[in-house]
Write an enzyme that holds these catalytic residues in place. Structure first.
Site, short mmCIF file in Angstrom:
data_model
loop_
_atom_site.label_atom_id
_atom_site.label_comp_id
_atom_site.label_asym_id
_atom_site.label_seq_id
_atom_site.Cartn_x
_atom_site.Cartn_y
_atom_site.Cartn_z
CG MET A 131 33.78 53.19 29.23
SD MET A 131 33.71 51.43 29.51
CE MET A 131 34.31 50.82 27.92
CG HIS B 222 33.20 54.72 21.75
ND1 HIS B 222 33.15 53.34 21.74
CD2 HIS B 222 31.92 55.14 21.86
CE1 HIS B 222 31.90 52.94 21.85
NE2 HIS B 222 31.12 54.00 21.94
CG ASP C 289 33.73 49.62 19.59
OD1 ASP C 289 34.45 48.67 19.93
OD2 ASP C 289 33.66 50.70 20.22
CG ASP D 208 36.63 52.08 24.06
OD1 ASP D 208 35.72 52.48 23.33
OD2 ASP D 208 37.39 51.12 23.77
CG MET E 53 30.75 54.08 25.51
SD MET E 53 31.75 52.59 25.52
CE MET E 53 33.35 53.33 25.20
CG MET F 219 28.01 50.36 20.59
SD MET F 219 29.81 50.44 20.78
CE MET F 219 30.15 48.99 21.78
CG HIS G 126 38.19 52.89 19.54
ND1 HIS G 126 37.24 53.51 18.77
CD2 HIS G 126 37.53 52.34 20.58
CE1 HIS G 126 36.05 53.35 19.32
NE2 HIS G 126 36.19 52.64 20.44
C1 DX5 Z 1 33.34 48.44 24.44
C2 DX5 Z 1 34.28 49.40 23.76
C3 DX5 Z 1 35.14 48.75 22.76
C4 DX5 Z 1 36.05 47.70 23.32
C5 DX5 Z 1 36.11 46.60 22.32
O1 DX5 Z 1 32.44 49.15 25.22
O2 DX5 Z 1 33.55 50.41 23.09
O3 DX5 Z 1 35.87 49.69 21.98
O4 DX5 Z 1 37.36 48.13 23.58
O5 DX5 Z 1 36.80 45.53 22.86
P1 DX5 Z 1 36.91 44.14 22.09
O6 DX5 Z 1 37.50 44.40 20.76
O7 DX5 Z 1 37.76 43.33 23.00
O8 DX5 Z 1 35.49 43.61 21.98
ZN ZN Z 2 34.74 51.72 21.68
#
Ligand code: DX5
Ligand code: ZN
Length: 219
Positions: free
Chosen positions: A36, A65, A174, A34, A67, A136, A32
């Site tokens: 951002m 993912h 997630d 992320d 964001m 989420m 996965h």
């Molecule tokens: C948060 C991300 C997650 C994050 C989860 O915005 O989308 O994927 O990495 O982290 P944990 O598992 O530590 O909550």
């Molecule tokens: Zn994520």
């Protein structure tokens, strides 16, 4: 058994390749990633170059993912970089339907994510365009946050919606996923568990952490 998708957000970025390979060797199903932008969420992480760097390294699907605002502008480049699944946030674009179509047209699986306060109805009219529904269970932006309990009830409702409209769509949870809640999440409908800090954080090895999550999810 759910699919386990370690989130590299909590990995040691100075040793990223090594840690991804450790997760793969320990039986991770997806990786996965992320992304951002500092606009949709108050944090900036990684982009195309990281996906490109990981693509030849691992055989696992890269679960990207996004964001970021206006994700439709970048979908094709993430698929070209090697993303297998691309997930956009419903709150980040006025063109959810178009974004999902772009992802599929580019050759990846299409995911839609909803923040904790976004009504689940947002999934309803695009279920047919979806491969993945991402729920989420924290506010997006950071790893290591506490699981929002209300997400359990949302998950059950999402499962009912999915079962009714598009049984083939995978439900991914997630945020704040750990051995302590993994079984409950699976029971309530999670097909894919994302876990960052529970896999890459803490004193134990990645293999031990992933093993603990798998054992818990199986219980
Ligand atoms: C948060 C991300 C997650 C994050 C989860 O915005 O989308 O994927 O990495 O982290 P944990 O598992 O530590 O909550
Ligand atoms: Zn994520």
């Amino acid at each position: 058994m759910p699919l386990l998708a370690p989130s590299i957000l909590s990995a040691d970025f100075a040793r990223l390749g090594e840690q991804v390979l450790a997760a793969e060797a320990a039986g991770a199903d997806w990786i996965h990633v992320d992304v951002m932008d500092g606009r949709f969420v108050p944090n900036i992480t990684m982009g195309f170059v990281v996906v490109e760097a990981l693509r030849p390294l691992t055989r696992l699907p890269l679960d990207v993912h996004l964001m970021i605002v206006e994700p439709e502008r970048y979908v094709e480049r993430f698929v070209a970089a090697g993303a297998d699944v691309v997930t956009v946030h419903a709150e980040a674009t006025p063109h959810v339907h178009r974004a999902l179509q772009l992802i599929r047209a580019a050759g990846a699986k299409a995911g839609l994510a909803l923040n904790p306060a976004t009504p689940l109805d947002w999934f309803e009219d695009v279920m047919g365009e979806l491969d993945l529904a991402l729920l989420m269970s924290v506010n997006p932006g950071f790893g290591g946050q506490r699981f929002i309990p209300r997400s359990l009830e949302r998950l059950e409702r999402l499962r009912a919606l999915r079962d009714r409209l598009a049984p083939e769509v995978l439900i991914e949870v997630d945020g704040g996923v750990a051995p302590a809640n993994a079984a409950e999440l699976v029971r309530r409908g999670a097909d894919v568990l994302v876990a960052g800090s529970a896999v890459f954080g803490g004193p134990a090895t990645i293999a031990e952490n992933l093993g603990a999550l798998r054992d818990a999810a199986r219980a």
